[in-house]
Design a protein around this motif. Structure first.
Motif, PDB file in Angstrom:
ATOM      1  N   MET B   1       0.822  -1.204   0.000  1.00 36.78           N
ATOM      2  CA  MET B   1       0.000   0.000   0.000  1.00 36.78           C
ATOM      3  C   MET B   1       0.870   1.274   0.000  1.00 36.78           C
ATOM      4  O   MET B   1       0.660   2.177  -0.779  1.00 36.78           O
ATOM      5  CB  MET B   1      -0.887  -0.017   1.242  1.00 36.78           C
ATOM      6  CG  MET B   1      -1.846   1.150   1.288  1.00 36.78           C
ATOM      7  SD  MET B   1      -2.808   1.201   2.828  1.00 36.78           S
ATOM      8  CE  MET B   1      -3.508  -0.428   2.885  1.00 36.78           C
ATOM      9  N   PHE B   2       1.891   1.294   0.880  1.00 37.36           N
ATOM     10  CA  PHE B   2       2.746   2.478   0.984  1.00 37.36           C
ATOM     11  C   PHE B   2       3.929   2.357   0.023  1.00 37.36           C
ATOM     12  O   PHE B   2       4.757   1.456   0.159  1.00 37.36           O
ATOM     13  CB  PHE B   2       3.285   2.626   2.411  1.00 37.36           C
ATOM     14  CG  PHE B   2       2.194   2.765   3.436  1.00 37.36           C
ATOM     15  CD1 PHE B   2       1.387   3.887   3.439  1.00 37.36           C
ATOM     16  CD2 PHE B   2       1.975   1.797   4.393  1.00 37.36           C
ATOM     17  CE1 PHE B   2       0.373   4.034   4.381  1.00 37.36           C
ATOM     18  CE2 PHE B   2       0.965   1.931   5.332  1.00 37.36           C
ATOM     19  CZ  PHE B   2       0.165   3.053   5.327  1.00 37.36           C
ATOM     20  N   LYS B   3       4.001   3.273  -0.951  1.00 39.63           N
ATOM     21  CA  LYS B   3       5.097   3.242  -1.921  1.00 39.63           C
ATOM     22  C   LYS B   3       6.404   3.754  -1.309  1.00 39.63           C
ATOM     23  O   LYS B   3       7.475   3.210  -1.538  1.00 39.63           O
ATOM     24  CB  LYS B   3       4.774   4.154  -3.113  1.00 39.63           C
ATOM     25  CG  LYS B   3       3.781   3.593  -4.087  1.00 39.63           C
ATOM     26  CD  LYS B   3       3.341   4.652  -5.075  1.00 39.63           C
ATOM     27  CE  LYS B   3       4.474   5.126  -5.984  1.00 39.63           C
ATOM     28  NZ  LYS B   3       3.964   6.130  -6.964  1.00 39.63           N
ATOM     29  N   VAL B  83       0.897   6.891  -1.681  1.00 40.06           N
ATOM     30  CA  VAL B  83       0.188   5.705  -2.167  1.00 40.06           C
ATOM     31  C   VAL B  83      -0.151   5.929  -3.645  1.00 40.06           C
ATOM     32  O   VAL B  83      -0.210   7.071  -4.115  1.00 40.06           O
ATOM     33  CB  VAL B  83      -1.124   5.448  -1.368  1.00 40.06           C
ATOM     34  CG1 VAL B  83      -0.816   5.123   0.100  1.00 40.06           C
ATOM     35  CG2 VAL B  83      -2.078   6.627  -1.461  1.00 40.06           C
ATOM     36  N   ILE B  86      -5.344   6.648  -3.644  1.00 43.39           N
ATOM     37  CA  ILE B  86      -5.748   6.904  -2.261  1.00 43.39           C
ATOM     38  C   ILE B  86      -7.144   6.355  -1.973  1.00 43.39           C
ATOM     39  O   ILE B  86      -7.412   5.907  -0.848  1.00 43.39           O
ATOM     40  CB  ILE B  86      -5.628   8.424  -1.937  1.00 43.39           C
ATOM     41  CG1 ILE B  86      -5.668   8.651  -0.420  1.00 43.39           C
ATOM     42  CG2 ILE B  86      -6.700   9.234  -2.651  1.00 43.39           C
ATOM     43  CD1 ILE B  86      -5.214  10.042  -0.004  1.00 43.39           C
ATOM     44  N   THR B  88      -8.459   3.590  -3.168  1.00 43.62           N
ATOM     45  CA  THR B  88      -8.261   2.157  -2.912  1.00 43.62           C
ATOM     46  C   THR B  88      -7.607   1.933  -1.554  1.00 43.62           C
ATOM     47  O   THR B  88      -7.992   1.027  -0.799  1.00 43.62           O
ATOM     48  CB  THR B  88      -7.371   1.547  -4.023  1.00 43.62           C
ATOM     49  OG1 THR B  88      -7.974   1.818  -5.285  1.00 43.62           O
ATOM     50  CG2 THR B  88      -7.203   0.059  -3.843  1.00 43.62           C
ATOM     51  N   ALA B  89      -6.623   2.761  -1.222  1.00 43.90           N
ATOM     52  CA  ALA B  89      -5.935   2.611   0.066  1.00 43.90           C
ATOM     53  C   ALA B  89      -6.911   2.806   1.225  1.00 43.90           C
ATOM     54  O   ALA B  89      -6.922   2.019   2.181  1.00 43.90           O
ATOM     55  CB  ALA B  89      -4.778   3.611   0.158  1.00 43.90           C
ATOM     56  N   GLU B  92      -9.177  -0.214   1.505  1.00 41.88           N
ATOM     57  CA  GLU B  92      -8.473  -1.347   2.116  1.00 41.88           C
ATOM     58  C   GLU B  92      -8.355  -1.176   3.622  1.00 41.88           C
ATOM     59  O   GLU B  92      -8.571  -2.111   4.393  1.00 41.88           O
ATOM     60  CB  GLU B  92      -7.070  -1.495   1.518  1.00 41.88           C
ATOM     61  CG  GLU B  92      -7.059  -2.183   0.172  1.00 41.88           C
ATOM     62  CD  GLU B  92      -5.627  -2.437  -0.310  1.00 41.88           C
ATOM     63  OE1 GLU B  92      -4.749  -2.779   0.502  1.00 41.88           O
ATOM     64  OE2 GLU B  92      -5.384  -2.268  -1.507  1.00 41.88           O
ATOM     65  N   LEU B  93      -7.978   0.031   4.053  1.00 42.32           N
ATOM     66  CA  LEU B  93      -7.819   0.284   5.490  1.00 42.32           C
ATOM     67  C   LEU B  93      -9.151   0.108   6.212  1.00 42.32           C
ATOM     68  O   LEU B  93      -9.226  -0.510   7.271  1.00 42.32           O
ATOM     69  CB  LEU B  93      -7.252   1.689   5.723  1.00 42.32           C
ATOM     70  CG  LEU B  93      -5.803   1.885   5.272  1.00 42.32           C
ATOM     71  CD1 LEU B  93      -5.393   3.346   5.392  1.00 42.32           C
ATOM     72  CD2 LEU B  93      -4.854   1.011   6.101  1.00 42.32           C
ATOM     73  N   LEU B 128      -1.788   9.927   4.192  1.00 48.87           N
ATOM     74  CA  LEU B 128      -1.654   9.264   2.889  1.00 48.87           C
ATOM     75  C   LEU B 128      -1.691  10.340   1.816  1.00 48.87           C
ATOM     76  O   LEU B 128      -2.471  11.296   1.917  1.00 48.87           O
ATOM     77  CB  LEU B 128      -2.807   8.292   2.654  1.00 48.87           C
ATOM     78  CG  LEU B 128      -3.050   7.233   3.731  1.00 48.87           C
ATOM     79  CD1 LEU B 128      -4.246   6.365   3.333  1.00 48.87           C
ATOM     80  CD2 LEU B 128      -1.830   6.370   3.936  1.00 48.87           C
ATOM     81  N   GLN B 130      -1.751  10.865  -2.455  1.00 48.95           N
ATOM     82  CA  GLN B 130      -1.712  10.471  -3.866  1.00 48.95           C
ATOM     83  C   GLN B 130      -1.286  11.705  -4.625  1.00 48.95           C
ATOM     84  O   GLN B 130      -2.048  12.677  -4.762  1.00 48.95           O
ATOM     85  CB  GLN B 130      -3.087   9.996  -4.346  1.00 48.95           C
ATOM     86  CG  GLN B 130      -3.118   9.634  -5.824  1.00 48.95           C
ATOM     87  CD  GLN B 130      -4.522   9.321  -6.314  1.00 48.95           C
ATOM     88  OE1 GLN B 130      -5.342   8.772  -5.577  1.00 48.95           O
ATOM     89  NE2 GLN B 130      -4.821   9.695  -7.555  1.00 48.95           N
TER      90      GLN B 130
END
Lengths: 135, 135
Positions: B1-3, B83, B86, B88-89, B92-93, B128, B130
């Motif tokens: 998730m975290f680039k 990310v 964002i 999608t992140a 997911e969270l 986060l 993007q």
């Protein structure tokens, strides 16, 4: 002076519980877990692409990390920047009047380290790291 | 998730004073300085190789940043991870039960941002990001 951010260090009560958060829920990958008995802590390093996240938990109630938890609770403890030559970096900081916690480098988990005093850096605890080169 | 870690954000009383510390004494380079009137803050970004350091100072005594200063003093406020997507992140969270400050992304200085609740991440405030792609 600062080449790159190496890691952010956060203090937690328990490594296993925090791994559930950062690996299972947030998707980070565990790189390394080890004891640092001389600092009375256990540490884990998680991969975040260009840097790592260090989880730090006290193994003794008399440790500085345990006192941090009692006073502040869990949260960010320090930010570690990599330097090329830590002796030169400390000398430069001293010459500019920057207050240090460690006047001379000491052995850390991944190389020579020294902390700058947070009163000199607006409350941010900065760790300097000269990484050990493995042949 | 975290680039990757994009930046560490610290809250300070005054941008000019903190620039003296981080640029003049610690040798970082100022990349950008700007007002964020919708957040009632002024911000400056400094180059640290693989990431940046964001200095944040309140421009209004009623801002959240001013309250942070009153309660905690100067210091690290958040760590920002980039990310890819964002929305999608956040989804997911949420699906993993992670408590969020921002349920939907909002416009930040360098792209779409959202904060994870520090109670979900052991006291660490995670932003986060993007990044906005400039053509």
């Amino acid at each position: 002076m600062f080449k790159r951010l190496d890691h952010v260090g956060i203090v937690v009560h328990n490594i296993d519980e925090s791994l559930k958060t950062f690996c299972d829920a947030l998707g980070m990958t565990l790189l390394e877990r080890r004891d640092a008995p001389e600092q009375l802590v256990e540490a884990a390093f998680l991969d975040v692409g260009n840097s790592t996240l260090e989880l730090i938990a006290p193994t003794d109630e008399e440790s500085g990390t345990a006192r941090f938890l009692q006073n502040r609770g869990e949260g960010v403890h320090h930010v570690c920047y990599e330097v090329e030559d830590i002796a030169t970096a400390l000398e430069e900081l001293r010459s500019r009047g920057v207050r240090l916690v460690d006047e001379t480098p000491r052995q850390g988990l991944h190389g020579l380290v020294a902390f700058v005093h947070p009163k000199a850096t607006h409350g941010m605890m900065i760790e300097l790291l000269q990484k050990t080169v493995h042949d």
